[in-house]
Design an enzyme around this catalytic site. Structure first.
Site, mmCIF file in Angstrom:
data_model
loop_
_atom_site.group_PDB
_atom_site.id
_atom_site.type_symbol
_atom_site.label_atom_id
_atom_site.label_comp_id
_atom_site.label_asym_id
_atom_site.label_seq_id
_atom_site.Cartn_x
_atom_site.Cartn_y
_atom_site.Cartn_z
ATOM 1 N N LYS A 1 -26.711 6.495 -8.590
ATOM 2 C CA LYS A 1 -25.857 7.563 -9.123
ATOM 3 C C LYS A 1 -26.516 8.928 -8.985
ATOM 4 C CE LYS A 1 -22.824 4.946 -12.082
ATOM 5 N NZ LYS A 1 -22.221 4.774 -13.379
ATOM 6 N N LYS B 1 -20.133 -2.647 -4.371
ATOM 7 C CA LYS B 1 -19.390 -3.132 -5.536
ATOM 8 C C LYS B 1 -18.047 -2.405 -5.670
ATOM 9 C CE LYS B 1 -20.009 -1.458 -9.670
ATOM 10 N NZ LYS B 1 -20.387 -1.067 -11.027
ATOM 11 N N LYS C 1 -15.284 1.693 -10.484
ATOM 12 C CA LYS C 1 -14.156 2.518 -10.964
ATOM 13 C C LYS C 1 -14.371 3.994 -10.707
ATOM 14 C CE LYS C 1 -15.181 1.455 -15.609
ATOM 15 N NZ LYS C 1 -16.617 1.699 -15.794
HETATM 16 N N1 AQP Z 1 -17.186 -4.976 -9.220
HETATM 17 C C1 AQP Z 1 -17.513 -5.632 -10.316
HETATM 18 N N2 AQP Z 1 -17.606 -6.970 -10.311
HETATM 19 C C2 AQP Z 1 -17.924 -7.671 -11.420
HETATM 20 N N3 AQP Z 1 -18.156 -7.080 -12.619
HETATM 21 C C3 AQP Z 1 -18.069 -5.754 -12.673
HETATM 22 N N4 AQP Z 1 -18.220 -4.878 -13.690
HETATM 23 C C4 AQP Z 1 -18.028 -3.623 -13.233
HETATM 24 N N5 AQP Z 1 -17.717 -3.649 -11.924
HETATM 25 C C5 AQP Z 1 -17.737 -4.959 -11.549
HETATM 26 C C6 AQP Z 1 -18.562 -5.253 -15.053
HETATM 27 O O1 AQP Z 1 -17.616 -4.660 -15.934
HETATM 28 C C7 AQP Z 1 -18.261 -4.360 -17.180
HETATM 29 C C8 AQP Z 1 -17.988 -2.944 -17.568
HETATM 30 O O2 AQP Z 1 -18.505 -2.097 -16.571
HETATM 31 P P1 AQP Z 1 -19.058 -0.657 -16.892
HETATM 32 O O3 AQP Z 1 -17.961 0.190 -17.240
HETATM 33 O O4 AQP Z 1 -20.116 -0.728 -17.904
HETATM 34 O O5 AQP Z 1 -19.849 -0.318 -15.621
HETATM 35 P P2 AQP Z 1 -19.374 -0.027 -14.189
HETATM 36 O O6 AQP Z 1 -18.093 -0.629 -13.860
HETATM 37 O O7 AQP Z 1 -20.552 -0.337 -13.385
HETATM 38 O O8 AQP Z 1 -18.990 1.490 -14.327
HETATM 39 P P3 AQP Z 1 -19.418 2.861 -13.804
HETATM 40 O O9 AQP Z 1 -20.889 2.909 -13.665
HETATM 41 O O10 AQP Z 1 -18.755 3.831 -14.654
HETATM 42 O O11 AQP Z 1 -18.749 3.070 -12.473
HETATM 43 P P4 AQP Z 1 -18.758 2.227 -11.209
HETATM 44 O O12 AQP Z 1 -17.831 1.108 -11.539
HETATM 45 O O13 AQP Z 1 -18.195 3.160 -10.200
HETATM 46 O O14 AQP Z 1 -20.167 1.793 -10.956
HETATM 47 C C9 AQP Z 1 -19.747 -4.625 -16.977
HETATM 48 O O15 AQP Z 1 -20.059 -5.870 -17.541
HETATM 49 C C10 AQP Z 1 -19.894 -4.670 -15.485
HETATM 50 O O16 AQP Z 1 -20.959 -5.495 -15.072
#
Ligand code: AQP
Length: 341
Positions: free
Chosen positions: A112, A197, A200
């Site tokens: 990030k 991955k 969101k």
């Molecule tokens: N792609 C994924 N596959 C399986 N599990 C996932 N989780 C998130 N993406 C996947 C799981 O969902 C839970 C909540 O996630 P979070 O909001 O804590 O974290 P995130 O999704 O990684 O969110 P970010 O960091 O805001 O953004 P992105 O998604 O862009 O990285 C967690 O249990 C997570 O493991």
């Protein structure tokens, strides 16, 4: 009784990855077998460039989607992190136990921070320290288990290390929690780039299925998923990540096994079609319940208010104990009150 804690960040619209990796297990399994707390971790959403109005909107939407996914406030606790001050109070103590090197090794921080720098932005200090706040989220409740997707496993490991270190230095205070991962779909991958991955906070949503996507949008995204150059359907996460991802999603949606499902298909087209329909069917009841809940915002607010009250009552004694253990004096009682006693 086993205690479970997990959280979700209101950093974007929730995805199929969030649902299959975490939320579905919370609703179908964890809340029924354990004393469970599920939290919209809104403070975490402030670690990257954010728009205050959007964070407020997404916090409400995330809470509503948790309920739509089946979390039942009669059997579990659903609340917003910022409504319970104990998370931030404990976070500071844990910062006094964590090390700078430990924080800089966190994969999510590296990824990030690099993204933020690429955009020409500056990296917030809270992005570096956020895993400590996550540790506080978990340790404040004495959670035994933390059901997460694979991407969060490193942060739970850090939480364990901090709990053990604190206990060794200052006396036994915290439960050392363990990660629980789903059997399939622990890491749902981006449909356009199956080496990443499904996240969101992606800039382009083409490879991301959002929980509130219309059925036709879901179909389009799945049908356009990047597959691999071969033609035979085989489950090989390293060699054929695109097809393996579709098989994982199909297996998670239908309760099957990705390897056995691979034998059923002889073309990518039919695999995509069935996967798209399976996802649409999984999302259908969730979307219907979401519409109902949106028509009753007072209900959702009531759930969050009661949830915060329950969470506060659990976290306060634990965090107070940690304050005493680390060497901080309890607040001095008001003279008038102590004289009256
Ligand atoms: N792609 C994924 N596959 C399986 N599990 C996932 N989780 C998130 N993406 C996947 C799981 O969902 C839970 C909540 O996630 P979070 O909001 O804590 O974290 P995130 O999704 O990684 O969110 P970010 O960091 O805001 O953004 P992105 O998604 O862009 O990285 C967690 O249990 C997570 O493991």
């Amino acid at each position: 009784m086993t205690r479970v804690f997990s959280g979700i960040q209101p950093t974007g619209h929730l995805t199929l990855g969030n649902y299959l990796g975490a939320m579905r297990r919370w609703a179908e399994v964890d809340q029924h077998r354990a004393d469970s707390l599920f939290c919209v971790v809104d403070l975490h959403a402030l670690t990257v460039e954010h728009d205050p109005a959007r964070v407020r909107r997404l916090s409400r939407q995330t809470a509503t989607l948790l309920l739509a996914a089946g979390l039942d406030p009669d059997v579990c606790t659903v609340f917003l992190q910022s409504h319970v001050d104990e998370h931030s109070r404990l976070s500071y103590l844990l910062e006094c136990v964590a090390t700078d090197g430990e924080m800089r090794r966190m994969i999510q921080y590296k990824e990030k921070a690099a993204k933020e720098r690429e955009r020409g932005g500056s990296v917030r200090l809270s992005l570096l320290t956020y895993p400590v706040l996550m540790a506080a989220d978990i340790l404040a409740y004495g959670a035994d288990e933390v059901p997460v997707g694979e991407d969060q496993a490193q942060h739970v490991e850090l939480t364990r290390d901090l709990a053990v270190r604190f206990n060794q230095r200052y006396g036994h205070t915290f439960v050392v929690p363990r990660t629980t991962l789903p059997q399939v779909a622990a890491r749902v991958m981006n449909l356009q780039d199956p080496t990443r991955k499904m996240g969101k906070s992606e800039d382009s949503g083409a490879g991301v299925v959002y929980l509130l996507d219309e059925p036709d949008t879901v179909r389009k995204k799945v049908m356009r998923a990047v597959t691999d150059s071969g033609r035979e359907v085989a489950y090989d996460r390293e060699g054929r990540p695109g097809v393996a991802n579709l098989l994982d999603v199909l297996a998670a949606c239908t309760g099957g096994n990705p390897e056995s499902l691979a034998d059923v298909y002889d073309s990518y087209g039919s695999l995509k079609k069935d996967t798209a329909e399976a996802v649409v069917e999984v999302l259908r009841p969730l979307q219907a319940r979401h519409r109902e809940l949106c028509a009753d915002p007072a209900y959702v607010e009531g759930v969050l208010r009661d949830g915060a009250e329950k969470a506060r009552a659990l976290a306060r004694p634990m965090v107070d104990t940690a304050y005493r253990a680390i060497g901080l004096l309890p607040p001095v009682p008001e003279p008038a009150l102590s004289a009256a006693r």
